[in-house]
Scaffold this motif. Structure first.
Motif, PDB file in Angstrom:
ATOM      1  N   LEU A  90      -1.818  15.538  -2.843  1.00 42.00           N
ATOM      2  CA  LEU A  90      -1.830  15.117  -4.239  1.00 42.00           C
ATOM      3  C   LEU A  90      -3.055  15.650  -4.972  1.00 42.00           C
ATOM      4  O   LEU A  90      -4.126  15.821  -4.390  1.00 42.00           O
ATOM      5  CB  LEU A  90      -1.763  13.597  -4.330  1.00 42.00           C
ATOM      6  N   ARG A  91      -2.900  15.880  -6.272  1.00 49.12           N
ATOM      7  CA  ARG A  91      -3.974  16.406  -7.111  1.00 49.12           C
ATOM      8  C   ARG A  91      -4.808  15.257  -7.675  1.00 49.12           C
ATOM      9  O   ARG A  91      -4.272  14.286  -8.224  1.00 49.12           O
ATOM     10  CB  ARG A  91      -3.399  17.238  -8.254  1.00 49.12           C
ATOM     11  N   LEU A  92      -6.124  15.374  -7.575  1.00 50.95           N
ATOM     12  CA  LEU A  92      -7.025  14.323  -8.017  1.00 50.95           C
ATOM     13  C   LEU A  92      -6.922  14.091  -9.520  1.00 50.95           C
ATOM     14  O   LEU A  92      -6.806  12.945  -9.983  1.00 50.95           O
ATOM     15  CB  LEU A  92      -8.461  14.679  -7.632  1.00 50.95           C
ATOM     16  N   LEU A  93      -6.967  15.148 -10.304  1.00 55.61           N
ATOM     17  CA  LEU A  93      -7.005  15.029 -11.762  1.00 55.61           C
ATOM     18  C   LEU A  93      -5.702  14.478 -12.329  1.00 55.61           C
ATOM     19  O   LEU A  93      -5.715  13.633 -13.231  1.00 55.61           O
ATOM     20  CB  LEU A  93      -7.299  16.397 -12.381  1.00 55.61           C
ATOM     21  N   PHE A  94      -4.583  14.965 -11.811  1.00 56.97           N
ATOM     22  CA  PHE A  94      -3.283  14.662 -12.401  1.00 56.97           C
ATOM     23  C   PHE A  94      -2.597  13.444 -11.781  1.00 56.97           C
ATOM     24  O   PHE A  94      -1.732  12.837 -12.411  1.00 56.97           O
ATOM     25  CB  PHE A  94      -2.343  15.871 -12.251  1.00 56.97           C
ATOM     26  N   GLU A  95      -2.938  13.118 -10.533  1.00 59.09           N
ATOM     27  CA  GLU A  95      -2.241  12.047  -9.820  1.00 59.09           C
ATOM     28  C   GLU A  95      -3.210  10.993  -9.281  1.00 59.09           C
ATOM     29  O   GLU A  95      -3.050   9.793  -9.547  1.00 59.09           O
ATOM     30  CB  GLU A  95      -1.420  12.646  -8.660  1.00 59.09           C
ATOM     31  N   GLY A  96      -4.209  11.417  -8.516  1.00 61.13           N
ATOM     32  CA  GLY A  96      -5.098  10.474  -7.855  1.00 61.13           C
ATOM     33  C   GLY A  96      -5.871   9.596  -8.820  1.00 61.13           C
ATOM     34  O   GLY A  96      -5.877   8.356  -8.688  1.00 61.13           O
ATOM     35  N   LEU A  97      -6.552  10.188  -9.794  1.00 63.02           N
ATOM     36  CA  LEU A  97      -7.370   9.406 -10.714  1.00 63.02           C
ATOM     37  C   LEU A  97      -6.544   8.466 -11.597  1.00 63.02           C
ATOM     38  O   LEU A  97      -6.880   7.279 -11.716  1.00 63.02           O
ATOM     39  CB  LEU A  97      -8.246  10.327 -11.558  1.00 63.02           C
ATOM     40  N   LEU A 149      -9.353  22.243 -11.595  1.00 57.29           N
ATOM     41  CA  LEU A 149      -8.226  21.494 -12.141  1.00 57.29           C
ATOM     42  C   LEU A 149      -7.269  20.997 -11.073  1.00 57.29           C
ATOM     43  O   LEU A 149      -6.787  19.865 -11.130  1.00 57.29           O
ATOM     44  CB  LEU A 149      -7.443  22.357 -13.142  1.00 57.29           C
ATOM     45  N   HIS A 150      -6.967  21.825 -10.094  1.00 55.38           N
ATOM     46  CA  HIS A 150      -5.897  21.505  -9.144  1.00 55.38           C
ATOM     47  C   HIS A 150      -6.416  21.064  -7.783  1.00 55.38           C
ATOM     48  O   HIS A 150      -5.718  21.177  -6.777  1.00 55.38           O
ATOM     49  CB  HIS A 150      -4.950  22.705  -9.020  1.00 55.38           C
ATOM     50  N   GLU A 151      -7.627  20.521  -7.762  1.00 60.38           N
ATOM     51  CA  GLU A 151      -8.202  20.042  -6.511  1.00 60.38           C
ATOM     52  C   GLU A 151      -7.355  18.912  -5.915  1.00 60.38           C
ATOM     53  O   GLU A 151      -6.913  18.005  -6.624  1.00 60.38           O
ATOM     54  CB  GLU A 151      -9.623  19.543  -6.762  1.00 60.38           C
ATOM     55  N   ARG A 152      -7.183  18.961  -4.606  1.00 61.49           N
ATOM     56  CA  ARG A 152      -6.377  17.957  -3.904  1.00 61.49           C
ATOM     57  C   ARG A 152      -7.264  16.884  -3.292  1.00 61.49           C
ATOM     58  O   ARG A 152      -8.460  17.090  -3.080  1.00 61.49           O
ATOM     59  CB  ARG A 152      -5.541  18.612  -2.793  1.00 61.49           C
ATOM     60  N   THR A 153      -6.631  15.759  -2.967  1.00 62.82           N
ATOM     61  CA  THR A 153      -7.354  14.666  -2.313  1.00 62.82           C
ATOM     62  C   THR A 153      -6.376  13.773  -1.566  1.00 62.82           C
ATOM     63  O   THR A 153      -5.226  13.621  -1.990  1.00 62.82           O
ATOM     64  CB  THR A 153      -8.107  13.808  -3.353  1.00 62.82           C
ATOM     65  N   PRO A 154      -6.794  13.173  -0.444  1.00 73.59           N
ATOM     66  CA  PRO A 154      -6.002  12.072   0.099  1.00 73.59           C
ATOM     67  C   PRO A 154      -5.975  10.934  -0.929  1.00 73.59           C
ATOM     68  O   PRO A 154      -6.959  10.719  -1.647  1.00 73.59           O
ATOM     69  CB  PRO A 154      -6.761  11.663   1.357  1.00 73.59           C
ATOM     70  N   VAL A 155      -4.876  10.212  -1.006  1.00 75.15           N
ATOM     71  CA  VAL A 155      -4.727   9.123  -1.973  1.00 75.15           C
ATOM     72  C   VAL A 155      -4.179   7.891  -1.274  1.00 75.15           C
ATOM     73  O   VAL A 155      -3.148   7.962  -0.592  1.00 75.15           O
ATOM     74  CB  VAL A 155      -3.778   9.528  -3.124  1.00 75.15           C
ATOM     75  N   SER A 190      -8.340   1.574  -4.714  1.00 77.14           N
ATOM     76  CA  SER A 190      -7.948   2.943  -4.381  1.00 77.14           C
ATOM     77  C   SER A 190      -8.957   3.509  -3.403  1.00 77.14           C
ATOM     78  O   SER A 190     -10.082   3.018  -3.294  1.00 77.14           O
ATOM     79  CB  SER A 190      -7.901   3.818  -5.641  1.00 77.14           C
ATOM     80  N   SER A 191      -8.565   4.587  -2.709  1.00 81.34           N
ATOM     81  CA  SER A 191      -9.483   5.210  -1.763  1.00 81.34           C
ATOM     82  C   SER A 191      -8.995   6.607  -1.414  1.00 81.34           C
ATOM     83  O   SER A 191      -7.792   6.894  -1.469  1.00 81.34           O
ATOM     84  CB  SER A 191      -9.579   4.370  -0.483  1.00 81.34           C
ATOM     85  N   ASP A 192      -9.939   7.448  -1.027  1.00 82.97           N
ATOM     86  CA  ASP A 192      -9.594   8.735  -0.414  1.00 82.97           C
ATOM     87  C   ASP A 192      -9.734   8.649   1.101  1.00 82.97           C
ATOM     88  O   ASP A 192      -9.705   9.648   1.797  1.00 82.97           O
ATOM     89  CB  ASP A 192     -10.457   9.866  -0.971  1.00 82.97           C
ATOM     90  N   GLY A 193      -9.896   7.430   1.594  1.00 83.42           N
ATOM     91  CA  GLY A 193     -10.150   7.166   2.999  1.00 83.42           C
ATOM     92  C   GLY A 193     -11.579   6.747   3.259  1.00 83.42           C
ATOM     93  O   GLY A 193     -11.887   6.199   4.316  1.00 83.42           O
ATOM     94  N   ILE A 205       0.837  -1.199   0.000  1.00 84.92           N
ATOM     95  CA  ILE A 205       0.000   0.000   0.000  1.00 84.92           C
ATOM     96  C   ILE A 205       0.871   1.249   0.000  1.00 84.92           C
ATOM     97  O   ILE A 205       1.918   1.299   0.648  1.00 84.92           O
ATOM     98  CB  ILE A 205      -0.969   0.028   1.208  1.00 84.92           C
ATOM     99  N   PHE A 206       0.428   2.232  -0.775  1.00 83.38           N
ATOM    100  CA  PHE A 206       1.027   3.572  -0.765  1.00 83.38           C
ATOM    101  C   PHE A 206      -0.069   4.567  -0.449  1.00 83.38           C
ATOM    102  O   PHE A 206      -1.223   4.398  -0.861  1.00 83.38           O
ATOM    103  CB  PHE A 206       1.643   3.918  -2.118  1.00 83.38           C
ATOM    104  N   GLY A 207       0.276   5.624   0.257  1.00 82.56           N
ATOM    105  CA  GLY A 207      -0.719   6.653   0.514  1.00 82.56           C
ATOM    106  C   GLY A 207      -0.107   7.994   0.862  1.00 82.56           C
ATOM    107  O   GLY A 207       1.002   8.070   1.398  1.00 82.56           O
TER     108      GLY A 207
END
Length: 294
Positions: free
Chosen positions: A237-244, A272-278, A257-260, A223-225
């Protein structure tokens, strides 16, 4: 490019062209690092200092991908807004890139990569619009992983061409590694408790470039997070560019995958630059994480 026709992006001409161009440019990005290890004066839209290498890679990918028929727009972690192609149509695909993930690793000469996501809706778009995703890893070898239609393929990149090495990449059943970002004092108590259990079961692998750590999980399982933090509930981390894109790769490879709380692929960024836990990895560890954070 390889003459194999059963790899992930085969059968999707525009998507295949995107990854062909990314592979073509990858050696130039890698070679350019030697002379571009200093910081620019400005910051990217996420407030991070940009290396010359970040800007250079971003410009290379923008020019190449927007020149492709069927690509209508380009967005990257390194620029504020969208760049649209000269000629667009409703059938176009839209590319979102992290041109040089882990660029802080340029100075110490550690691993870094390029993350690519292809959407069939105008950006910002969610996981339901994600058509293909992949990454290039600049390690001892230059490799690429790509997913499309639920298939994950791995390639080596030699002289700017993809050579198929695995057309059915999947997470190992026996997880080995873990890695989590953020400063430990900023972790929530629930998350710190979860890490305390995981570190008794898995080996720590954390290299400072998200895509390098994800590659470790793909190779060895685990697991990575990058979690929510006490003073930054949305993580880094950015949802659009990294998380998705990373979620799409890991889930297609048999993981989760999960945001928690839920799969990252169920989310749609409002900007565009929205962040999320990953969190990405083997199903068992992601499920345990969600239970720990309830």
């Amino acid at each position: 490019m390889s003459t194999d026709h059963d790899h992930a992006t085969a059968g999707h001409p525009v998507v295949d062209a995107v990854f062909t161009e990314v592979a073509r440019i990858a050696p130039e990005v890698r070679e350019s690092l030697l002379g571009r290890r200093t910081y620019e004066e400005g910051e990217n839209p996420s407030g991070e200092q940009q290396l010359e290498a970040d800007v250079y890679a971003d410009e290379l990918f923008e020019e190449a991908l927007l020149a492709l028929d069927g690509v209508g727009s380009y967005a990257s972690e390194e620029r504020e807004g969208l760049v649209e192609a000269d000629d667009t149509s409703d059938d176009d695909y839209h590319c979102a890139l992290d041109p040089l993930d882990g660029s802080s690793n340029v100075k110490p000469n550690n691993v870094m990569g390029t993350i690519v996501a292809v959407y069939d809706e105008p950006l910002p778009a969610g996981g339901d619009a994600l058509v293909a995703a992949g990454f290039v890893l600049y390690g001892p070898l230059t490799t690429m992983v790509a997913t499309c239609d639920g298939q994950v393929s791995e390639y080596t990149v030699v002289d700017g061409e993809r050579r198929v090495s695995d057309t059915d990449l999947s997470l190992p059943d026996d997880p080995v590694v873990y890695g989590f970002g953020g400063r430990v004092p900023e972790w929530t108590d629930d998350f710190a408790g979860y890490v305390g259990l995981v570190e008794d079961e898995l080996k720590l692998r954390y290299g400072g470039a998200m895509i390098g750590d994800v590659s470790q999980v793909l190779t060895y399982g685990g697991i990575f997070g990058y979690p929510m933090l006490r003073h930054h509930q949305q993580g880094k981390l950015r949802l659009l560019f990294e998380g998705l894109p990373v979620a799409a790769i890991i889930e297609a490879a048999g993981g989760r995958s999960s945001d928690g709380e839920r799969s990252l692929l169920e989310k749609t960024p409002a900007e565009l630059h929205e962040r999320t836990p990953v969190f990405v990895g083997n199903e068992e560890y992601v499920e345990r994480l969600e239970l720990a954070l309830e």
